[in-house]
Design an enzyme around this catalytic site. Structure first.
Site, PDB file in Angstrom:
ATOM      1  N   THR A 144       0.817  -1.208   0.000  1.00 39.06           N
ATOM      2  CA  THR A 144       0.000   0.000   0.000  1.00 39.06           C
ATOM      3  C   THR A 144       0.857   1.267   0.000  1.00 39.06           C
ATOM      4  O   THR A 144       1.982   1.255   0.508  1.00 39.06           O
ATOM      5  CB  THR A 144      -0.905  -0.005   1.256  1.00 39.06           C
ATOM      6  OG1 THR A 144      -1.515   1.269   1.394  1.00 39.06           O
ATOM      7  CG2 THR A 144      -0.109  -0.277   2.531  1.00 39.06           C
ATOM      8  N   ASP A 145       0.280   2.343  -0.514  1.00 33.78           N
ATOM      9  CA  ASP A 145       0.979   3.643  -0.454  1.00 33.78           C
ATOM     10  C   ASP A 145       1.072   4.164   0.972  1.00 33.78           C
ATOM     11  O   ASP A 145       1.840   5.095   1.251  1.00 33.78           O
ATOM     12  CB  ASP A 145       0.276   4.671  -1.354  1.00 33.78           C
ATOM     13  CG  ASP A 145      -1.186   4.935  -0.995  1.00 33.78           C
ATOM     14  OD1 ASP A 145      -1.722   4.282  -0.073  1.00 33.78           O
ATOM     15  OD2 ASP A 145      -1.799   5.804  -1.651  1.00 33.78           O
ATOM     16  N   GLU A 146       0.290   3.565   1.893  1.00 29.79           N
ATOM     17  CA  GLU A 146       0.277   4.072   3.270  1.00 29.79           C
ATOM     18  C   GLU A 146       1.602   3.858   3.985  1.00 29.79           C
ATOM     19  O   GLU A 146       1.842   4.446   5.038  1.00 29.79           O
ATOM     20  CB  GLU A 146      -0.849   3.418   4.061  1.00 29.79           C
ATOM     21  CG  GLU A 146      -2.200   3.762   3.500  1.00 29.79           C
ATOM     22  CD  GLU A 146      -3.337   3.351   4.402  1.00 29.79           C
ATOM     23  OE1 GLU A 146      -3.099   3.116   5.599  1.00 29.79           O
ATOM     24  OE2 GLU A 146      -4.470   3.276   3.905  1.00 29.79           O
ATOM     25  N   LYS A 181       2.322  -3.386   7.174  1.00 30.03           N
ATOM     26  CA  LYS A 181       2.555  -3.557   5.721  1.00 30.03           C
ATOM     27  C   LYS A 181       3.988  -3.120   5.377  1.00 30.03           C
ATOM     28  O   LYS A 181       4.662  -3.750   4.564  1.00 30.03           O
ATOM     29  CB  LYS A 181       1.544  -2.749   4.903  1.00 30.03           C
ATOM     30  CG  LYS A 181       0.112  -3.240   4.962  1.00 30.03           C
ATOM     31  CD  LYS A 181      -0.090  -4.639   4.409  1.00 30.03           C
ATOM     32  CE  LYS A 181       0.111  -4.725   2.907  1.00 30.03           C
ATOM     33  NZ  LYS A 181      -0.265  -6.070   2.372  1.00 30.03           N
ATOM     34  N   TYR A 218      -1.783  -0.785  11.009  1.00 31.15           N
ATOM     35  CA  TYR A 218      -1.940  -1.420   9.686  1.00 31.15           C
ATOM     36  C   TYR A 218      -0.779  -1.060   8.765  1.00 31.15           C
ATOM     37  O   TYR A 218      -0.094  -1.931   8.227  1.00 31.15           O
ATOM     38  CB  TYR A 218      -3.267  -1.014   9.038  1.00 31.15           C
ATOM     39  CG  TYR A 218      -3.301  -1.277   7.552  1.00 31.15           C
ATOM     40  CD1 TYR A 218      -3.312  -2.584   7.058  1.00 31.15           C
ATOM     41  CD2 TYR A 218      -3.294  -0.223   6.625  1.00 31.15           C
ATOM     42  CE1 TYR A 218      -3.310  -2.826   5.682  1.00 31.15           C
ATOM     43  CE2 TYR A 218      -3.297  -0.465   5.257  1.00 31.15           C
ATOM     44  CZ  TYR A 218      -3.297  -1.766   4.799  1.00 31.15           C
ATOM     45  OH  TYR A 218      -3.286  -2.015   3.441  1.00 31.15           O
TER      46      TYR A 218
HETATM   47  P1  NAD Z   1      -9.607  -7.476   2.247  1.00 29.70           P
HETATM   48  O1  NAD Z   1      -9.607  -7.246   3.718  1.00 29.70           O
HETATM   49  O2  NAD Z   1     -10.845  -7.210   1.468  1.00 29.70           O
HETATM   50  O3  NAD Z   1      -9.196  -8.993   1.940  1.00 29.70           O
HETATM   51  C1  NAD Z   1      -8.182  -9.647   2.654  1.00 29.70           C
HETATM   52  C2  NAD Z   1      -8.368 -11.151   2.445  1.00 29.70           C
HETATM   53  O4  NAD Z   1      -7.287 -11.817   3.126  1.00 29.70           O
HETATM   54  C3  NAD Z   1      -9.670 -11.698   3.019  1.00 29.70           C
HETATM   55  O5  NAD Z   1     -10.292 -12.563   2.086  1.00 29.70           O
HETATM   56  C4  NAD Z   1      -9.229 -12.457   4.272  1.00 29.70           C
HETATM   57  O6  NAD Z   1     -10.057 -13.561   4.580  1.00 29.70           O
HETATM   58  C5  NAD Z   1      -7.835 -12.911   3.872  1.00 29.70           C
HETATM   59  N1  NAD Z   1      -6.960 -13.165   5.030  1.00 29.70           N
HETATM   60  C6  NAD Z   1      -6.793 -12.372   6.125  1.00 29.70           C
HETATM   61  N2  NAD Z   1      -5.929 -12.956   6.994  1.00 29.70           N
HETATM   62  C7  NAD Z   1      -5.533 -14.126   6.411  1.00 29.70           C
HETATM   63  C8  NAD Z   1      -4.642 -15.166   6.803  1.00 29.70           C
HETATM   64  N3  NAD Z   1      -3.980 -15.110   7.970  1.00 29.70           N
HETATM   65  N4  NAD Z   1      -4.474 -16.216   5.967  1.00 29.70           N
HETATM   66  C9  NAD Z   1      -5.150 -16.283   4.790  1.00 29.70           C
HETATM   67  N5  NAD Z   1      -6.018 -15.338   4.367  1.00 29.70           N
HETATM   68  C10 NAD Z   1      -6.194 -14.266   5.176  1.00 29.70           C
HETATM   69  O7  NAD Z   1      -8.373  -6.633   1.699  1.00 29.70           O
HETATM   70  P2  NAD Z   1      -8.179  -5.912   0.288  1.00 29.70           P
HETATM   71  O8  NAD Z   1      -8.706  -4.545   0.380  1.00 29.70           O
HETATM   72  O9  NAD Z   1      -8.638  -6.828  -0.780  1.00 29.70           O
HETATM   73  O10 NAD Z   1      -6.585  -5.813   0.250  1.00 29.70           O
HETATM   74  C11 NAD Z   1      -5.812  -6.843  -0.352  1.00 29.70           C
HETATM   75  C12 NAD Z   1      -4.355  -6.433  -0.285  1.00 29.70           C
HETATM   76  O11 NAD Z   1      -4.162  -5.204  -0.977  1.00 29.70           O
HETATM   77  C13 NAD Z   1      -3.825  -6.198   1.121  1.00 29.70           C
HETATM   78  O12 NAD Z   1      -2.511  -6.709   1.193  1.00 29.70           O
HETATM   79  C14 NAD Z   1      -3.833  -4.687   1.272  1.00 29.70           C
HETATM   80  O13 NAD Z   1      -2.838  -4.270   2.182  1.00 29.70           O
HETATM   81  C15 NAD Z   1      -3.517  -4.260  -0.134  1.00 29.70           C
HETATM   82  N6  NAD Z   1      -4.008  -2.931  -0.555  1.00 29.70           N
HETATM   83  C16 NAD Z   1      -5.323  -2.612  -0.435  1.00 29.70           C
HETATM   84  C17 NAD Z   1      -5.784  -1.384  -0.902  1.00 29.70           C
HETATM   85  C18 NAD Z   1      -7.243  -1.003  -0.824  1.00 29.70           C
HETATM   86  O14 NAD Z   1      -7.601   0.124  -1.183  1.00 29.70           O
HETATM   87  N7  NAD Z   1      -8.145  -1.879  -0.379  1.00 29.70           N
HETATM   88  C19 NAD Z   1      -4.878  -0.482  -1.476  1.00 29.70           C
HETATM   89  C20 NAD Z   1      -3.523  -0.843  -1.569  1.00 29.70           C
HETATM   90  C21 NAD Z   1      -3.109  -2.079  -1.115  1.00 29.70           C
HETATM   91  O1  TDX Z   2     -16.977   5.871   7.412  1.00 31.75           O
HETATM   92  C1  TDX Z   2     -15.898   6.357   7.051  1.00 31.75           C
HETATM   93  N1  TDX Z   2     -15.790   7.721   6.929  1.00 31.75           N
HETATM   94  C2  TDX Z   2     -14.654   8.347   6.522  1.00 31.75           C
HETATM   95  O2  TDX Z   2     -14.612   9.579   6.442  1.00 31.75           O
HETATM   96  C3  TDX Z   2     -14.758   5.544   6.722  1.00 31.75           C
HETATM   97  C4  TDX Z   2     -14.832   4.045   6.841  1.00 31.75           C
HETATM   98  C5  TDX Z   2     -13.621   6.191   6.290  1.00 31.75           C
HETATM   99  N2  TDX Z   2     -13.557   7.533   6.211  1.00 31.75           N
HETATM  100  C6  TDX Z   2     -12.339   8.163   5.669  1.00 31.75           C
HETATM  101  C7  TDX Z   2     -11.018   7.699   6.233  1.00 31.75           C
HETATM  102  C8  TDX Z   2     -10.084   7.860   5.044  1.00 31.75           C
HETATM  103  O3  TDX Z   2      -9.613   9.186   4.964  1.00 31.75           O
HETATM  104  O4  TDX Z   2     -12.297   7.804   4.284  1.00 31.75           O
HETATM  105  C9  TDX Z   2     -10.953   7.579   3.844  1.00 31.75           C
HETATM  106  C10 TDX Z   2     -10.840   6.158   3.306  1.00 31.75           C
HETATM  107  O5  TDX Z   2     -10.987   5.274   4.415  1.00 31.75           O
HETATM  108  P1  TDX Z   2     -10.821   3.681   4.267  1.00 31.75           P
HETATM  109  O6  TDX Z   2     -11.778   3.175   3.256  1.00 31.75           O
HETATM  110  O7  TDX Z   2     -10.855   3.109   5.637  1.00 31.75           O
HETATM  111  O8  TDX Z   2      -9.386   3.576   3.581  1.00 31.75           O
HETATM  112  P2  TDX Z   2      -7.899   4.004   4.045  1.00 31.75           P
HETATM  113  O9  TDX Z   2      -7.785   4.092   5.524  1.00 31.75           O
HETATM  114  O10 TDX Z   2      -7.509   5.199   3.225  1.00 31.75           O
HETATM  115  O11 TDX Z   2      -7.077   2.706   3.560  1.00 31.75           O
HETATM  116  C11 TDX Z   2      -7.412   2.049   2.319  1.00 31.75           C
HETATM  117  O12 TDX Z   2      -6.495   2.369   1.296  1.00 31.75           O
HETATM  118  C12 TDX Z   2      -5.195   1.887   1.450  1.00 31.75           C
HETATM  119  C13 TDX Z   2      -7.468   0.530   2.499  1.00 31.75           C
HETATM  120  O13 TDX Z   2      -8.404   0.210   3.509  1.00 31.75           O
HETATM  121  C14 TDX Z   2      -6.098  -0.006   2.815  1.00 31.75           C
HETATM  122  O14 TDX Z   2      -6.145  -1.424   2.894  1.00 31.75           O
HETATM  123  C15 TDX Z   2      -5.156   0.406   1.743  1.00 31.75           C
HETATM  124  O15 TDX Z   2      -3.859   0.013   2.080  1.00 31.75           O
END
Ligand code: NAD
Ligand code: TDX
Length: 347
Positions: free
Chosen positions: A136-138, A167, A163
């Site tokens: 992630t960019d975080e 990562k 988190y």
């Molecule tokens: P998500 O929470 O929707 O999915 C995570 C999945 O991993 C789930 O299906 C969960 O059951 C599985 N999991 C959790 N712990 C596990 C374990 N110990 N063993 C096996 N499976 C396990 O997450 P996402 O949003 O799909 O993110 C996927 C990846 O992308 C993550 O590595 C996250 O850090 C990265 N990422 C997410 C975003 C975003 O915006 N969502 C952005 C950048 C990077």
């Molecule tokens: O109800 C809400 N209201 C609100 O204002 C929620 C759930 C979030 N927020 C804000 C927090 C953040 O500024 O919205 C923004 C996005 O929040 P999230 O969806 O929780 O995402 P963020 O914390 O930015 O992280 C996401 O992007 C990077 C993913 O969850 C991560 O897994 C990924 O690494």
């Protein structure tokens, strides 16, 4: 790192017949498997623990002869070893992924994100298997609203939350396993994804399903925080590009120039759902809330020729809203518990 790696370290597309996709029942992982079914001939073994964030239904319509789900933990070294022994490459999505949860209970983040990644790296090392690590960019922390710079591959790590620090730790393990043990790994760090099958704890689907449930959307703080939105299919086409053409040991940032503040996004959702655009509540801010993320993805574009397809955020958001409208049975069972969790922190 780049100087020590030759172009021959690039993986070959034709060598990938069978992929192990960790976290393939989650949001991005399930969309990745779906994308592979539509765009490639590979077969997939999904390893997923089916935590609260994993959903078998996200894969249920995919061809059974090409997609197999193994329910298990990426920290289970014996299971991971047996699956990696029989795979051409690993694409590692599995993680605890929600910042707010990491503030309430960091331990699962340390265990899955750090120990789980270690376990996969050890298996990749033993079997000399290609691995791509999704991050992630975080890990870079945050930017000021008026900072002209964006994150790039040389930005120092400076994570804010349990988190993002877990990562960051997993990324550093991957880099060390490349350098010390010659593991054939690449890393990508992507910005915020949106699209179908995203858990309703996350910002965009939470607000959509709030409106569809007769609840008001919830904006943390004043809503000035900026996220750099990318459609999940664009993230996944970039992952496939890097898996096949990336240089071993390299990190690639993935982004689609989609900066928007949270207030703008909530107003768009309300507008697209035919509601007054001010019909939302301001709620308790997230502790340590990162102000702004912004990605410079020019390395990925220039070196590997990737570019995003989804250029219009409003259209992508409308399609996402339509998906949640049409798939009530996918998200509705989790709604009450998700909102009850937020109610405890006043969010
Ligand atoms: P998500 O929470 O929707 O999915 C995570 C999945 O991993 C789930 O299906 C969960 O059951 C599985 N999991 C959790 N712990 C596990 C374990 N110990 N063993 C096996 N499976 C396990 O997450 P996402 O949003 O799909 O993110 C996927 C990846 O992308 C993550 O590595 C996250 O850090 C990265 N990422 C997410 C975003 C975003 O915006 N969502 C952005 C950048 C990077
Ligand atoms: O109800 C809400 N209201 C609100 O204002 C929620 C759930 C979030 N927020 C804000 C927090 C953040 O500024 O919205 C923004 C996005 O929040 P999230 O969806 O929780 O995402 P963020 O914390 O930015 O992280 C996401 O992007 C990077 C993913 O969850 C991560 O897994 C990924 O690494």
């Amino acid at each position: 790192m780049r100087d020590t790696v030759s172009p021959s370290a690039r993986a070959s597309v034709s060598a990938m017949q069978r992929l192990l996709v960790t976290g393939g029942a989650g949001f991005i992982g399930s969309n990745f498997v779906r994308w592979l079914m539509a765009n490639t001939d590979v077969s997939v073994v999904v390893l997923d623990k089916l935590t609260y964030a994993g959903n078998e239904d996200s894969l249920s319509d995919l061809p059974a002869d090409r997609v197999q789900l193994v329910v298990g933990d990426i920290c289970d070294a014996e299971l991971v070893d047996s699956l990696v022994a029989d795979t051409d490459a690993i694409v590692h999505f599995a993680a605890e992924s929600h910042n707010d949860n990491s503030l309430n209970d960091p331990w699962p983040f340390v265990q899955t994100n750090i120990v789980g990644t270690y376990t996969l790296l050890q298996a990749a090392r033993k079997h000399d298997t290609r691995i791509h690590h999704i991050s992630t960019d975080e890990v870079y922390g945050d930017l000021e609203l008026d900072d002209p710079d964006k994150f790039d591959e040389s930005t120092p790590y400076n994570p804010s939350s349990p988190y993002s620090s877990s990562k960051g730790a997993s990324d550093l393990l991957v880099r060390a396993w490349v350098r010390s043990f010659g593991v054939k790994a690449t890393i990508s760090n992507c910005s915020n994804n949106y699209g179908p099958y995203q858990h309703i704890e996350k910002f965009i689907p939470r607000q959509i399903t709030n409106v569809l449930s007769g609840l008001r959307p919830k904006l943390y703080g004043t809503g000035e925080n900026v996220r750099d939105w990318i459609h999940v299919d664009d993230h996944n086409s970039a992952v496939w590009t890097i898996l096949n053409h990336g240089v071993i040991g390299e990190t690639y940032l993935i982004g689609a120039d989609g900066e928007k503040n949270n207030k703008e996004v909530i107003e768009s959702i309300l507008g697209l759902l035919g509601q007054p655009t001010d019909a939302y509540d301001l709620v308790t801010d997230r502790p340590g809330h990162d102000m702004r993320y912004a990605i410079d993805s020019s390395k990925l574009r220039a070196e590997l020729g990737w570019k995003p397809k989804y250029r219009n955020f409003t259209e992508g958001l409308m399609a996402t809203i339509d998906w949640y409208k049409a798939n009530d049975s996918w998200w509705r069972p989790a709604k009450e518990a998700t909102e009850a969790k937020y109610a405890k922190t006043g969010q």
